[in-house]
Scaffold this motif. Sequence first.
Motif, short mmCIF file in Angstrom:
data_model
loop_
_atom_site.label_atom_id
_atom_site.label_comp_id
_atom_site.label_asym_id
_atom_site.label_seq_id
_atom_site.Cartn_x
_atom_site.Cartn_y
_atom_site.Cartn_z
N THR A 14 0.73 -1.00 0.01
CA THR A 14 0.00 0.06 -0.14
C THR A 14 0.85 1.21 0.05
O THR A 14 1.99 1.26 0.40
CB THR A 14 -0.92 0.21 1.48
N ALA A 15 0.53 2.28 -0.60
CA ALA A 15 1.24 3.53 -0.76
C ALA A 15 1.15 4.10 0.76
O ALA A 15 0.02 4.04 1.39
CB ALA A 15 0.58 4.36 -1.70
N LYS A 16 1.99 4.89 1.09
CA LYS A 16 2.12 5.57 2.38
C LYS A 16 1.36 6.66 2.27
O LYS A 16 0.88 7.43 1.42
CB LYS A 16 3.59 6.25 2.48
N THR A 17 0.20 6.80 3.46
CA THR A 17 -0.84 7.82 3.29
C THR A 17 -0.14 9.19 3.86
O THR A 17 0.57 9.43 4.63
CB THR A 17 -1.56 7.44 4.74
N ARG A 18 -0.42 9.90 2.84
CA ARG A 18 0.24 11.44 2.88
C ARG A 18 -0.90 12.31 3.65
O ARG A 18 -1.88 12.82 3.09
CB ARG A 18 0.40 11.95 1.41
N VAL A 19 -0.54 12.41 4.88
CA VAL A 19 -1.49 13.31 5.66
C VAL A 19 -1.15 14.81 5.80
O VAL A 19 0.29 15.07 5.43
CB VAL A 19 -1.47 12.69 7.30
N GLY A 20 -2.12 15.66 6.00
CA GLY A 20 -1.67 16.90 5.92
C GLY A 20 -1.45 17.56 4.67
O GLY A 20 -0.72 18.51 4.47
N GLY A 22 -4.18 18.40 2.47
CA GLY A 22 -5.25 19.20 2.02
C GLY A 22 -6.57 18.10 2.09
O GLY A 22 -6.59 16.99 2.30
N SER A 23 -7.77 19.03 1.62
CA SER A 23 -8.99 18.04 1.52
C SER A 23 -8.99 17.14 0.62
O SER A 23 -9.77 16.19 0.74
CB SER A 23 -10.23 19.13 1.83
N GLY A 24 -8.16 17.29 -0.33
CA GLY A 24 -8.43 16.73 -1.81
C GLY A 24 -7.87 15.15 -1.52
O GLY A 24 -8.09 14.18 -2.12
N SER A 25 -7.17 15.19 -0.49
CA SER A 25 -6.23 13.95 0.16
C SER A 25 -7.43 12.83 0.52
O SER A 25 -6.90 11.66 0.80
CB SER A 25 -5.00 14.04 0.72
N GLY A 26 -8.30 13.19 1.23
CA GLY A 26 -9.44 12.36 1.81
C GLY A 26 -8.72 12.44 3.31
O GLY A 26 -9.38 11.79 4.28
N THR A 32 -5.90 12.99 10.33
CA THR A 32 -6.04 11.78 11.18
C THR A 32 -6.02 12.00 12.44
O THR A 32 -5.68 10.90 13.08
CB THR A 32 -5.59 10.72 10.45
N ARG A 33 -5.84 12.94 13.07
CA ARG A 33 -5.43 13.19 14.53
C ARG A 33 -6.85 13.63 15.29
O ARG A 33 -6.53 13.77 16.55
CB ARG A 33 -4.54 14.50 14.65
N SER A 40 -3.60 15.84 19.50
CA SER A 40 -3.87 16.51 18.31
C SER A 40 -2.85 17.68 17.94
O SER A 40 -2.80 18.14 16.71
CB SER A 40 -5.58 16.96 18.05
N ARG A 41 -2.28 17.93 19.11
CA ARG A 41 -1.51 19.04 18.84
C ARG A 41 0.10 18.67 18.32
O ARG A 41 0.57 17.66 18.63
CB ARG A 41 -1.04 19.92 20.14
N SER A 42 0.69 19.66 17.60
CA SER A 42 2.06 19.60 17.32
C SER A 42 2.99 19.50 18.62
O SER A 42 2.56 20.03 19.48
CB SER A 42 2.43 20.50 16.14
N GLY A 43 4.13 18.70 18.50
CA GLY A 43 5.10 18.66 19.57
C GLY A 43 4.66 17.62 20.47
O GLY A 43 5.13 17.53 21.55
N TYR A 44 3.30 16.97 20.37
CA TYR A 44 2.95 16.26 21.43
C TYR A 44 3.77 14.89 21.57
O TYR A 44 3.95 14.11 20.45
CB TYR A 44 1.41 15.69 21.17
N SER A 45 4.23 14.27 22.81
CA SER A 45 4.82 13.11 22.99
C SER A 45 4.39 12.59 24.39
O SER A 45 4.56 13.33 25.18
CB SER A 45 6.29 13.09 22.82
N ARG A 46 3.92 11.52 24.34
CA ARG A 46 3.42 10.90 25.55
C ARG A 46 4.71 10.44 26.41
O ARG A 46 5.22 9.97 26.06
CB ARG A 46 2.54 9.65 25.13
N LYS A 47 4.25 10.86 27.92
CA LYS A 47 5.17 10.37 28.77
C LYS A 47 5.23 9.03 29.25
O LYS A 47 4.28 8.23 29.06
CB LYS A 47 4.66 11.26 29.92
N ILE A 48 6.48 8.43 29.25
CA ILE A 48 6.51 6.99 29.69
C ILE A 48 5.79 6.85 31.03
O ILE A 48 5.87 7.44 31.96
CB ILE A 48 7.99 6.75 29.91
#
Length: 148
Positions: A14-20, A22-26, A32-33, A40-48
């Motif tokens: 399968t082709a890599k999903t190209r997120v971000g 635009g709306s034409g990509s589906g 997908t966040r 959903s925020r940029s820079g998020y990383s879950r703490k251990i």
Amino acid sequence: MELNNLRPAVGSVTAKTRVGRGSGSGKGGTSTRGHKGAKSRSGYSRKIGFEGGQMPLQRRLPKYGFKNINRVEYKAINLVDIAALAEAKGLQKVGIEELRQAGFISRKQLVKVLAKGTVNTALTVEANAFSKAAEKAIVDAGGSISKI
């Protein structure tokens, strides 16, 4: 079947999903966040150990025990091992270097001789520490000890 009809099995490639992109990509808009929230925020990383806001396991469990920073750890070597080594190699003196070469200890380990087994020959044993029973057994057999 011909070479121009060959296709990969369904679902295998399968082709890599190209997120971000635009709306034409589906996959536009939220890319997908989902909506809102930390993920959903940029820079998020879950703490251990993060459990979704629930008190994490490592904080629910009580602290336990005591760690002595001055503890000295010895590698225990029994008299039976020393006697077997001396007999096999024909040694009169068994020291740190002989134990290291025989593979009993590694380079930085400290050695304590324990009294499991017996010594029949007069040996000079060199180690960092001795149990009282081991010391007595070596001296009784006509040998001597030296502490490093």
